[in-house]
Design a protein around this motif. Sequence first.
Motif, PDB file in Angstrom:
ATOM      1  N   GLU A  33       0.858  -1.185   0.000  1.00  0.00           N
ATOM      2  CA  GLU A  33       0.000   0.000   0.000  1.00  0.00           C
ATOM      3  C   GLU A  33       0.887   1.224   0.000  1.00  0.00           C
ATOM      4  O   GLU A  33       1.996   1.193   0.529  1.00  0.00           O
ATOM      5  CB  GLU A  33      -0.892   0.004   1.249  1.00  0.00           C
ATOM      6  CG  GLU A  33      -1.898  -1.125   1.248  1.00  0.00           C
ATOM      7  CD  GLU A  33      -2.831  -1.088   2.451  1.00  0.00           C
ATOM      8  OE1 GLU A  33      -3.262   0.003   2.846  1.00  0.00           O
ATOM      9  OE2 GLU A  33      -3.103  -2.175   2.999  1.00  0.00           O
ATOM     10  N   GLU A  34       0.380   2.289  -0.615  1.00  0.00           N
ATOM     11  CA  GLU A  34       1.194   3.496  -0.760  1.00  0.00           C
ATOM     12  C   GLU A  34       0.259   4.686  -0.894  1.00  0.00           C
ATOM     13  O   GLU A  34      -0.824   4.574  -1.467  1.00  0.00           O
ATOM     14  CB  GLU A  34       2.016   3.345  -2.055  1.00  0.00           C
ATOM     15  CG  GLU A  34       2.990   4.465  -2.322  1.00  0.00           C
ATOM     16  CD  GLU A  34       3.778   4.245  -3.637  1.00  0.00           C
ATOM     17  OE1 GLU A  34       4.316   5.214  -4.158  1.00  0.00           O
ATOM     18  OE2 GLU A  34       3.828   3.092  -4.122  1.00  0.00           O
ATOM     19  N   GLU A  35       0.684   5.839  -0.371  1.00  0.00           N
ATOM     20  CA  GLU A  35      -0.106   7.053  -0.602  1.00  0.00           C
ATOM     21  C   GLU A  35       0.542   7.817  -1.755  1.00  0.00           C
ATOM     22  O   GLU A  35       1.761   8.010  -1.767  1.00  0.00           O
ATOM     23  CB  GLU A  35      -0.132   7.907   0.663  1.00  0.00           C
ATOM     24  CG  GLU A  35      -1.059   9.093   0.486  1.00  0.00           C
ATOM     25  CD  GLU A  35      -1.463   9.760   1.802  1.00  0.00           C
ATOM     26  OE1 GLU A  35      -1.390   9.102   2.863  1.00  0.00           O
ATOM     27  OE2 GLU A  35      -1.845  10.939   1.746  1.00  0.00           O
ATOM     28  N   VAL A  36      -0.261   8.187  -2.770  1.00  0.00           N
ATOM     29  CA  VAL A  36       0.250   9.014  -3.865  1.00  0.00           C
ATOM     30  C   VAL A  36      -0.316  10.416  -3.620  1.00  0.00           C
ATOM     31  O   VAL A  36      -1.454  10.722  -3.994  1.00  0.00           O
ATOM     32  CB  VAL A  36      -0.154   8.463  -5.254  1.00  0.00           C
ATOM     33  CG1 VAL A  36       0.462   9.285  -6.373  1.00  0.00           C
ATOM     34  CG2 VAL A  36       0.268   6.996  -5.399  1.00  0.00           C
ATOM     35  N   LYS A  42      -4.865   6.904  -1.686  1.00  0.00           N
ATOM     36  CA  LYS A  42      -4.103   5.800  -1.118  1.00  0.00           C
ATOM     37  C   LYS A  42      -4.333   4.644  -2.077  1.00  0.00           C
ATOM     38  O   LYS A  42      -5.472   4.448  -2.535  1.00  0.00           O
ATOM     39  CB  LYS A  42      -4.658   5.481   0.267  1.00  0.00           C
ATOM     40  CG  LYS A  42      -3.696   4.745   1.161  1.00  0.00           C
ATOM     41  CD  LYS A  42      -4.179   4.807   2.583  1.00  0.00           C
ATOM     42  CE  LYS A  42      -5.043   3.591   2.870  1.00  0.00           C
ATOM     43  NZ  LYS A  42      -5.422   3.467   4.285  1.00  0.00           N
ATOM     44  N   VAL A  43      -3.285   3.884  -2.422  1.00  0.00           N
ATOM     45  CA  VAL A  43      -3.472   2.764  -3.338  1.00  0.00           C
ATOM     46  C   VAL A  43      -2.975   1.466  -2.714  1.00  0.00           C
ATOM     47  O   VAL A  43      -2.033   1.469  -1.924  1.00  0.00           O
ATOM     48  CB  VAL A  43      -2.746   2.990  -4.708  1.00  0.00           C
ATOM     49  CG1 VAL A  43      -3.099   4.334  -5.294  1.00  0.00           C
ATOM     50  CG2 VAL A  43      -1.252   2.842  -4.592  1.00  0.00           C
ATOM     51  N   ALA A  44      -3.637   0.384  -3.070  1.00  0.00           N
ATOM     52  CA  ALA A  44      -3.147  -0.956  -2.735  1.00  0.00           C
ATOM     53  C   ALA A  44      -3.024  -1.700  -4.058  1.00  0.00           C
ATOM     54  O   ALA A  44      -3.963  -1.706  -4.862  1.00  0.00           O
ATOM     55  CB  ALA A  44      -4.119  -1.679  -1.810  1.00  0.00           C
ATOM     56  N   ALA A 107       4.550  11.731 -11.814  1.00  0.00           N
ATOM     57  CA  ALA A 107       4.951  10.614 -10.956  1.00  0.00           C
ATOM     58  C   ALA A 107       3.744   9.771 -10.577  1.00  0.00           C
ATOM     59  O   ALA A 107       2.708  10.300 -10.164  1.00  0.00           O
ATOM     60  CB  ALA A 107       5.617  11.151  -9.703  1.00  0.00           C
ATOM     61  N   GLY A 108       3.844   8.443 -10.741  1.00  0.00           N
ATOM     62  CA  GLY A 108       2.810   7.508 -10.292  1.00  0.00           C
ATOM     63  C   GLY A 108       3.344   6.681  -9.128  1.00  0.00           C
ATOM     64  O   GLY A 108       4.396   6.993  -8.558  1.00  0.00           O
ATOM     65  N   ALA A 109       2.616   5.621  -8.792  1.00  0.00           N
ATOM     66  CA  ALA A 109       3.028   4.766  -7.682  1.00  0.00           C
ATOM     67  C   ALA A 109       4.279   3.971  -8.062  1.00  0.00           C
ATOM     68  O   ALA A 109       4.552   3.724  -9.238  1.00  0.00           O
ATOM     69  CB  ALA A 109       1.880   3.815  -7.320  1.00  0.00           C
TER      70      ALA A 109
END
Length: 134
Positions: A33-36, A42-44, A107-109
């Motif tokens: 998981e990461e916050e962009v 927030k993405v998983a 910029a992406g994840a």
Amino acid sequence: MLHKINHIGIAVQSIAATLPFYRDSLGMTCLGEEEVAEQQVKVAMLAIGESKIELLEPTSADSAVAKFLEKNGQGIHHIAYEVGDIEAAIAALLADGAKMIDAAPRAGAHGSRIAFVHPRSSHGVLTELCQAGH
Ligand code: CMX
């Protein structure tokens, strides 16, 4: 120009509430998981064969994903295609008259560089070009 489907983005109200279905019931591997921050999401990321599923949870009420959820409810938000040369792919689409949301990559994840085609140009499907980070 396009190599394969990199991921399918799915807008959800809550990653915590959604993850058990994809990870445990469907058996996909959660890659993290990461916050962009730039996209206010927030993405998983979940792996499925060569492709991925990206769960998107808004972190702000005026973000693109929050607006989408308000209008459509939860569901498929975008399809992301992997490209080898994102600048060349953007240039080719612009030359064909497509309306790009991003005329230059952003910029992406996971260190990727991404650019969105406006859904009005891609016949109702928000389309993302994605060049993997190295
Ligand atoms: N799929 C299909 N159509 C969409 C859409 C989506 N995901 N999101 C919006 N639209 C449509 C709307 O339905 C609307 O269509 P109509 O004009 O026919 O009614 C039109 O696009 C404009 O939508 P809007 O609600 O008025 O919203 P905005 O113009 O403010 O923004 C868009 C639309 C696509 C430009 C914006 O959502 C955007 O810039 N998206 C790209 C960025 C993004 O989605 N980031 C989140 C994910 C990031 C990640 O993967 O890391």
